[in-house]
Scaffold this motif. Structure first.
Motif, PDB file in Angstrom:
ATOM      1  N   GLY A 288      -5.406   7.387   1.605  1.00 31.77           N
ATOM      2  CA  GLY A 288      -5.006   7.177   2.993  1.00 31.77           C
ATOM      3  C   GLY A 288      -3.575   7.581   3.290  1.00 31.77           C
ATOM      4  O   GLY A 288      -3.111   7.480   4.437  1.00 31.77           O
ATOM      5  N   ALA A 289      -2.852   8.049   2.285  1.00 33.73           N
ATOM      6  CA  ALA A 289      -1.427   8.353   2.465  1.00 33.73           C
ATOM      7  C   ALA A 289      -1.211   9.670   3.201  1.00 33.73           C
ATOM      8  O   ALA A 289      -1.995  10.618   3.064  1.00 33.73           O
ATOM      9  CB  ALA A 289      -0.737   8.401   1.107  1.00 33.73           C
TER      10      ALA A 289
ATOM     11  N   ALA B 221      -1.706  12.698  -6.609  1.00 30.10           N
ATOM     12  CA  ALA B 221      -1.263  11.436  -6.009  1.00 30.10           C
ATOM     13  C   ALA B 221      -2.160  11.035  -4.845  1.00 30.10           C
ATOM     14  O   ALA B 221      -2.500   9.861  -4.677  1.00 30.10           O
ATOM     15  CB  ALA B 221       0.188  11.555  -5.555  1.00 30.10           C
ATOM     16  N   LEU B 222      -2.560  12.009  -4.044  1.00 29.50           N
ATOM     17  CA  LEU B 222      -3.412  11.719  -2.885  1.00 29.50           C
ATOM     18  C   LEU B 222      -4.783  11.206  -3.323  1.00 29.50           C
ATOM     19  O   LEU B 222      -5.378  10.358  -2.653  1.00 29.50           O
ATOM     20  CB  LEU B 222      -3.568  12.968  -2.023  1.00 29.50           C
ATOM     21  CG  LEU B 222      -4.242  12.777  -0.657  1.00 29.50           C
ATOM     22  CD1 LEU B 222      -3.461  11.774   0.187  1.00 29.50           C
ATOM     23  CD2 LEU B 222      -4.356  14.108   0.076  1.00 29.50           C
ATOM     24  N   ALA B 223      -5.258  11.684  -4.459  1.00 34.95           N
ATOM     25  CA  ALA B 223      -6.535  11.190  -4.983  1.00 34.95           C
ATOM     26  C   ALA B 223      -6.437   9.714  -5.341  1.00 34.95           C
ATOM     27  O   ALA B 223      -7.438   8.982  -5.285  1.00 34.95           O
ATOM     28  CB  ALA B 223      -6.940  12.005  -6.208  1.00 34.95           C
ATOM     29  N   MET B 224      -5.245   9.262  -5.692  1.00 36.41           N
ATOM     30  CA  MET B 224      -5.027   7.848  -6.035  1.00 36.41           C
ATOM     31  C   MET B 224      -4.764   7.001  -4.796  1.00 36.41           C
ATOM     32  O   MET B 224      -5.023   5.797  -4.808  1.00 36.41           O
ATOM     33  CB  MET B 224      -3.838   7.744  -6.996  1.00 36.41           C
ATOM     34  CG  MET B 224      -4.047   8.457  -8.321  1.00 36.41           C
ATOM     35  SD  MET B 224      -2.496   8.648  -9.242  1.00 36.41           S
ATOM     36  CE  MET B 224      -2.089   6.937  -9.542  1.00 36.41           C
TER      37      MET B 224
ATOM     38  N   VAL C  47       7.100   4.062   6.388  1.00 36.71           N
ATOM     39  CA  VAL C  47       7.368   3.350   5.137  1.00 36.71           C
ATOM     40  C   VAL C  47       8.398   2.236   5.316  1.00 36.71           C
ATOM     41  O   VAL C  47       9.330   2.348   6.112  1.00 36.71           O
ATOM     42  CB  VAL C  47       7.842   4.322   4.034  1.00 36.71           C
ATOM     43  CG1 VAL C  47       6.786   5.383   3.771  1.00 36.71           C
ATOM     44  CG2 VAL C  47       9.167   4.972   4.377  1.00 36.71           C
ATOM     45  N   ASP C  48       8.201   1.172   4.536  1.00 40.18           N
ATOM     46  CA  ASP C  48       9.146   0.061   4.481  1.00 40.18           C
ATOM     47  C   ASP C  48       9.958   0.090   3.188  1.00 40.18           C
ATOM     48  O   ASP C  48      10.982  -0.576   3.080  1.00 40.18           O
ATOM     49  CB  ASP C  48       8.399  -1.278   4.533  1.00 40.18           C
ATOM     50  CG  ASP C  48       7.480  -1.376   5.730  1.00 40.18           C
ATOM     51  OD1 ASP C  48       7.974  -1.191   6.860  1.00 40.18           O
ATOM     52  OD2 ASP C  48       6.277  -1.622   5.533  1.00 40.18           O
ATOM     53  N   ALA C  49       9.463   0.845   2.212  1.00 38.89           N
ATOM     54  CA  ALA C  49      10.134   0.951   0.917  1.00 38.89           C
ATOM     55  C   ALA C  49       9.893   2.346   0.349  1.00 38.89           C
ATOM     56  O   ALA C  49       8.837   2.938   0.571  1.00 38.89           O
ATOM     57  CB  ALA C  49       9.617  -0.096  -0.056  1.00 38.89           C
ATOM     58  N   ILE C  50      10.895   2.846  -0.365  1.00 36.28           N
ATOM     59  CA  ILE C  50      10.812   4.180  -0.951  1.00 36.28           C
ATOM     60  C   ILE C  50      10.974   4.084  -2.457  1.00 36.28           C
ATOM     61  O   ILE C  50      11.846   3.367  -2.951  1.00 36.28           O
ATOM     62  CB  ILE C  50      11.914   5.098  -0.371  1.00 36.28           C
ATOM     63  CG1 ILE C  50      11.655   5.389   1.108  1.00 36.28           C
ATOM     64  CG2 ILE C  50      12.032   6.400  -1.167  1.00 36.28           C
ATOM     65  CD1 ILE C  50      12.816   6.093   1.799  1.00 36.28           C
TER      66      ILE C  50
ATOM     67  N   LEU D 187       0.847  -1.188   0.000  1.00 34.27           N
ATOM     68  CA  LEU D 187       0.000   0.000   0.000  1.00 34.27           C
ATOM     69  C   LEU D 187       0.880   1.234   0.000  1.00 34.27           C
ATOM     70  O   LEU D 187       2.039   1.197   0.430  1.00 34.27           O
ATOM     71  CB  LEU D 187      -0.938   0.012   1.210  1.00 34.27           C
ATOM     72  CG  LEU D 187      -0.326   0.039   2.622  1.00 34.27           C
ATOM     73  CD1 LEU D 187      -0.036   1.472   3.079  1.00 34.27           C
ATOM     74  CD2 LEU D 187      -1.251  -0.628   3.619  1.00 34.27           C
ATOM     75  N   VAL D 188       0.368   2.333  -0.500  1.00 33.26           N
ATOM     76  CA  VAL D 188       1.081   3.607  -0.483  1.00 33.26           C
ATOM     77  C   VAL D 188       0.695   4.335   0.792  1.00 33.26           C
ATOM     78  O   VAL D 188      -0.457   4.737   0.976  1.00 33.26           O
ATOM     79  CB  VAL D 188       0.733   4.455  -1.727  1.00 33.26           C
ATOM     80  CG1 VAL D 188       1.409   5.814  -1.639  1.00 33.26           C
ATOM     81  CG2 VAL D 188       1.163   3.736  -2.996  1.00 33.26           C
TER      82      VAL D 188
END
Length: 367
Positions: A51-52, A45-48, A67-70, A30-31
Motif C-alpha cells: 500500500g506504500a 520493498a513494495l512487495a512487502m 509520513v509521521d516518521a522517517i 504502517l509503511v
C-alpha cells in the motif's frame, strides 16, 4: 496522540527492508512511503508494503505529507546529504548506523539537528540485543565491581553483497571499523560510562575480496583487526575482529571484567554468564589479595515479546518499539546522535592508527 504511525523508508536495500519487516509486525505502525532510486529495491520493498507510495527522490517523500516518521537506511556516504533534508523537517527521524563517514559530515549533521524540535533517533540496535542488554545492565548495577576491561570478539563471515557493491570500498563505508564496528565501540562506551581518549589498532585486508574489482577499482575493506581503546578513568576496551572466522558457533562475545567479577554475553546462543571473585586471603602459596571465582551463573536470555527476530536476534524489533513509543509519548530519543558521533570517531581513529602505525588521540579528530 496518534494511534498509528505512518513510516517513510528512505533506502530500500537489505537494511531498509529489514526495517519494513519490523514495522509491519510491531503494531501501531504502517509503511506508507518508500524512496529509493534503485528500481529492484523499490519493487522488493513494495512487495512487502503493497500500500506504500513509491518515490524516486527522498525529498518528494519528505514533502508528501504521508509520513509521521522517517527511517534513513541509505548507503553510509549518502547519510549526510539525506539527513540535511530530513532534519529540516518536523518529522521524527531514525538514522541507521553509521551516522556518517567523515568528521566534517558528523559536525554538519549535529549543527542541522540543533535547529529542530522533532526527535532524531540514532539506530544502534546491538545495545538492544537481550543478552547484551542484560550483561550491560548487570555491569551498571555494580555486579562486577569497578569495570577495568571490556572486550568484544566478532568472528564472522565476510560482508554480504549490496547494491552496486558500495560496501566493498572504505571511501563509501567509512571503512570496516566504522561500517561494522561502530556498534561495538558504542557498547564499550556504555559499559565504561565515557568515551575513549586514545586508540591503537592493527589490521588489514588478508583474505576477503582480494580478487574483486568494480569499475577497475580494487575492493579495499579491511577483514581483520585488533583495536585497543584507553579511557580517561583507566579502563580499557578491546575489539577482536575477524571476517573470515565463520566457523565459531558463538560469533559475538562481549566480556566485561571488574575488580569483583566478570559478566559475558554470547550470540547466537543468547547466553549470559557471570561470576564473582572470592577473596582467598593468606593461604599457602597465594599472595595477599588473591582471589578465585565463585558462584558461576549461566542462563539463556530471550525476549519472548519479540515478534520478528530478523538478522539481529530481535534487537531491531525492540529498538523499533522504543522509537515508536517515544514518538507517541513525546519522550526524548533513547539513542542520540551523540552516540552516533562518538562511535564513528572511534572507528575513524582506529583506521588512522592502522594507516599510520601509531597511537591516535581522539582529540586529533574531535577536539
Amino acid at each position: 496522540m496518534k494511534s498509528e504511525l505512518r513510516y517513510g523508508i528512505i533506502g530500500a536495500g537489505s537494511m531498509g527492508r529489514e526495517h519494513i519487516e519490523n514495522i509491519k509486525v510491531m503494531g501501531g505502525a504502517l509503511v506508507s512511503a518508500i524512496s529509493d532510486p534503485h528500481k529492484p529495491s523499490q519493487e522488493a520493498a513494495l512487495a512487502m508494503a503493497p500500500g506504500a507510495k513509491v518515490f524516486g527522490d527522498h525529498r518528494a517523500l519528505i514533502d508528501s505529507g504521508l509520513v509521521d516518521a522517517i527511517i534513513v537506511a541509505t548507503p553510509n556516504d549518502t547519510h549526510a546529504a539525506v539527513l540535511k533534508d530530513c532534519l529540516a523537517s518536523d518529522i521524527a527521524v531514525f538514522v541507521e548506523k553509521p551516522l556518517a563517514t567523515t568528521v566534517e559530515d558528523l559536525k554538519s549533521i549535529l549543527a542541522w539537528d540543533e535547529k529542530r524540535s522533532a526527535m532524531t533517533w540514532m539506530g544502534l540496535e546491538y545495545r538492544f540485543m537481550p543478552p547484551v542488554a542484560e550483561a550491560i545492565a548487570r555491569a551498571k548495577e555494580g555486579e562486577a565491581g569497578k569495570i577495568h576491561q571490556v572486550s568484544i570478539r566478532e568472528h564472522r563471515e565476510p560482508f554480504y553483497p549490496k547494491v552496486d557493491n558500495w560496501n566493498r570500498f572504505a571511501e563509501r563505508t567509512g571503512g570496516t571499523l566504522v561500517e561494522k564496528c561502530c556498534h561495538y565501540f558504542n557498547l564499550m562506551d556504555i559499559v565504561v560510562g565515557e568515551q575513549p581518549v586514545r586508540v591503537f589498532a592493527s589490521g588489514g585486508q588478508s583474505v576477503n575480496h582480494l580478487d574483486e574489482k568494480y569499475d577497475g577499482k580494487q575492493a579495499d575493506m579491511l577483514d581483520n583487526a585488533y583495536v585497543v581503546l584507553e579511557y580517561a578513568n583507566g579502563a580499557r576496551g578491546m575489539l577482536d575482529l575477524c571476517m573470515f572466522g565463520e566457523g565459531s558457533f558463538d560469533k559475538e562475545i562481549l566480556t566485561i571484567v571488574g575488580d569483583e567479577g566478570k559478566i559475558e554475553s554470547f550470540l547466537p546462543s543468547q547466553v549470559v554468564r557471570a561470576s564473582r571473585r572470592e577473596s582467598i586471603g593468606k593461604l599457602s602459596g597465594w599472595s595477599r589479595g588473591a582471589s578465585r571465582a565463585r558462584g558461576n551463573e549461566q542462563k539463556i536470555v530471550h525476549n519472548y515479546d519479540v515478534k520478528y527476530m530478523g538478522h539481529h536476534y530481535g534487537a531491531s524489533y525492540i529498538e523499533h518499539t522504543r522509537f515508536r513509543d517515544a514518538i507517541l509519548n513525546s519522550t526524548p530519543a533513547e539513542v542520540t546522535l551523540k552516540d552516533g558521533v562518538t562511535s564513528v570517531v572511534t572507528g575513524l581513529a582506529a583506521h588512522k592508527s592502522i594507516k599510520e602505525g601509531r597511537v591516535v588521540e581522539i582529540k586529533e579528530l574531535w577536539g
